[in-house]
Design a protein around this motif. Structure first.
Motif, PDB file in Angstrom:
ATOM      1  N   UNK A  62       9.340  -2.969  23.342  1.00 24.14           N
ATOM      2  CA  UNK A  62       8.623  -1.796  22.834  1.00 24.14           C
ATOM      3  C   UNK A  62       8.645  -1.832  21.314  1.00 24.14           C
ATOM      4  N   UNK A  63       7.577  -1.335  20.722  1.00 16.74           N
ATOM      5  CA  UNK A  63       7.496  -1.353  19.261  1.00 16.74           C
ATOM      6  C   UNK A  63       6.746  -0.133  18.768  1.00 16.74           C
ATOM      7  N   UNK A  64       7.127   0.330  17.606  1.00 14.59           N
ATOM      8  CA  UNK A  64       6.358   1.347  16.902  1.00 14.59           C
ATOM      9  C   UNK A  64       5.850   0.706  15.621  1.00 14.59           C
ATOM     10  N   UNK A  65       4.672   1.099  15.213  1.00 19.97           N
ATOM     11  CA  UNK A  65       4.080   0.514  14.014  1.00 19.97           C
ATOM     12  C   UNK A  65       3.109   1.499  13.396  1.00 19.97           C
ATOM     13  N   UNK A  66       2.912   1.340  12.111  1.00 17.54           N
ATOM     14  CA  UNK A  66       1.877   2.074  11.406  1.00 17.54           C
ATOM     15  C   UNK A  66       0.836   1.072  10.941  1.00 17.54           C
ATOM     16  N   UNK A  67      -0.400   1.331  11.322  1.00 18.19           N
ATOM     17  CA  UNK A  67      -1.530   0.484  10.935  1.00 18.19           C
ATOM     18  C   UNK A  67      -2.221   1.186   9.780  1.00 18.19           C
ATOM     19  N   UNK A  68      -2.329   0.486   8.642  1.00 20.81           N
ATOM     20  CA  UNK A  68      -2.906   1.072   7.448  1.00 20.81           C
ATOM     21  C   UNK A  68      -4.120   0.272   7.004  1.00 20.81           C
ATOM     22  N   UNK A  69      -5.315   0.878   7.096  1.00 10.81           N
ATOM     23  CA  UNK A  69      -6.512   0.159   6.640  1.00 10.81           C
ATOM     24  C   UNK A  69      -6.534   0.060   5.115  1.00 10.81           C
ATOM     25  N   UNK A  70      -7.112  -1.000   4.607  1.00  8.93           N
ATOM     26  CA  UNK A  70      -7.228  -1.193   3.171  1.00  8.93           C
ATOM     27  C   UNK A  70      -8.540  -0.669   2.618  1.00  8.93           C
ATOM     28  N   UNK A  71      -9.153   0.249   3.327  1.00 11.35           N
ATOM     29  CA  UNK A  71     -10.435   0.833   2.930  1.00 11.35           C
ATOM     30  C   UNK A  71     -10.406   2.306   3.305  1.00 11.35           C
ATOM     31  N   UNK A  72     -11.205   3.139   2.651  1.00 13.65           N
ATOM     32  CA  UNK A  72     -11.205   4.569   2.969  1.00 13.65           C
ATOM     33  C   UNK A  72     -11.775   4.836   4.359  1.00 13.65           C
ATOM     34  N   UNK A  73     -11.102   5.722   5.101  1.00  8.33           N
ATOM     35  CA  UNK A  73     -11.555   6.074   6.447  1.00  8.33           C
ATOM     36  C   UNK A  73     -11.634   7.588   6.591  1.00  8.33           C
ATOM     37  N   UNK A 101       1.477   4.087  15.990  1.00  7.67           N
ATOM     38  CA  UNK A 101       1.339   3.647  17.374  1.00  7.67           C
ATOM     39  C   UNK A 101       2.696   3.371  17.992  1.00  7.67           C
ATOM     40  N   UNK A 102       2.793   3.588  19.299  1.00  5.94           N
ATOM     41  CA  UNK A 102       3.931   3.151  20.103  1.00  5.94           C
ATOM     42  C   UNK A 102       3.366   2.213  21.155  1.00  5.94           C
ATOM     43  N   UNK A 103       3.867   0.987  21.173  1.00  6.09           N
ATOM     44  CA  UNK A 103       3.326  -0.031  22.069  1.00  6.09           C
ATOM     45  C   UNK A 103       4.361  -0.466  23.095  1.00  6.09           C
ATOM     46  N   UNK A 104       3.876  -0.751  24.298  1.00  2.49           N
ATOM     47  CA  UNK A 104       4.706  -1.335  25.355  1.00  2.49           C
ATOM     48  C   UNK A 104       4.746  -2.842  25.160  1.00  2.49           C
ATOM     49  N   UNK A 105       5.614  -3.549  25.869  1.00  3.54           N
ATOM     50  CA  UNK A 105       5.651  -5.002  25.724  1.00  3.54           C
ATOM     51  C   UNK A 105       4.289  -5.634  25.991  1.00  3.54           C
ATOM     52  N   UNK A 106       3.832  -6.441  25.066  1.00  3.10           N
ATOM     53  CA  UNK A 106       2.585  -7.202  25.143  1.00  3.10           C
ATOM     54  C   UNK A 106       1.332  -6.333  25.264  1.00  3.10           C
TER      55      UNK A 106
END
Length: 119
Positions: A62-73, A101-106
């Motif tokens: 399991x993993x948590x991550x923050x996805x940050x775009x490099x452009x305005x959204x 995000x919280x992700x399950x394995x794979x």
């Protein structure tokens, strides 16, 4: 995680494009967890100008991550592989446009970012 990075380095070597005056452009997307791999960044198939980011959890946990775009959204949504919005609750976004995000394995996740013009 080294095996994933080595596999990408062998099969898809990094290509760096130089910007004006020899500057290297900023990444389109950043993820703060090395167990989460960005597989694709592309424009949406419907020609709306939205950006689609496909990523997955690569370490088998399991993993948590923050996805940050490099452009305005203006907003982000979780979509299916055909880029249709899922009925689930929208992803949790912070004030800087990062999506948590919280992700399950794979698990594979596809995000769709609506681009906005800078204020």
């Amino acid at each position: 995680m080294d095996a994933v990075a080595e596999g990408y380095a062998l099969n898809l070597p990094a290509r760096v494009a130089e910007g004006g005056a020899g500057a290297v452009p900023a990444p389109l997307v950043r993820v703060d967890n090395p167990a989460v791999v960005v597989e694709a960044v592309k424009l949406a198939d419907d020609r709306s100008g939205d950006v689609v980011v496909r990523l997955y959890e690569a370490a088998g946990g399991r993993a948590t991550a923050t996805v940050r775009p490099g452009f305005p959204t203006s907003c982000a949504s979780v979509v299916d592989l055909l880029e249709r919005r899922l009925q689930d609750a929208p992803p949790h976004a912070d004030s800087d446009g990062g999506v948590h995000l919280s992700l399950r394995p794979f698990q594979i996740v596809t995000l769709r970012f609506a681009r906005s013009t800078p204020a």
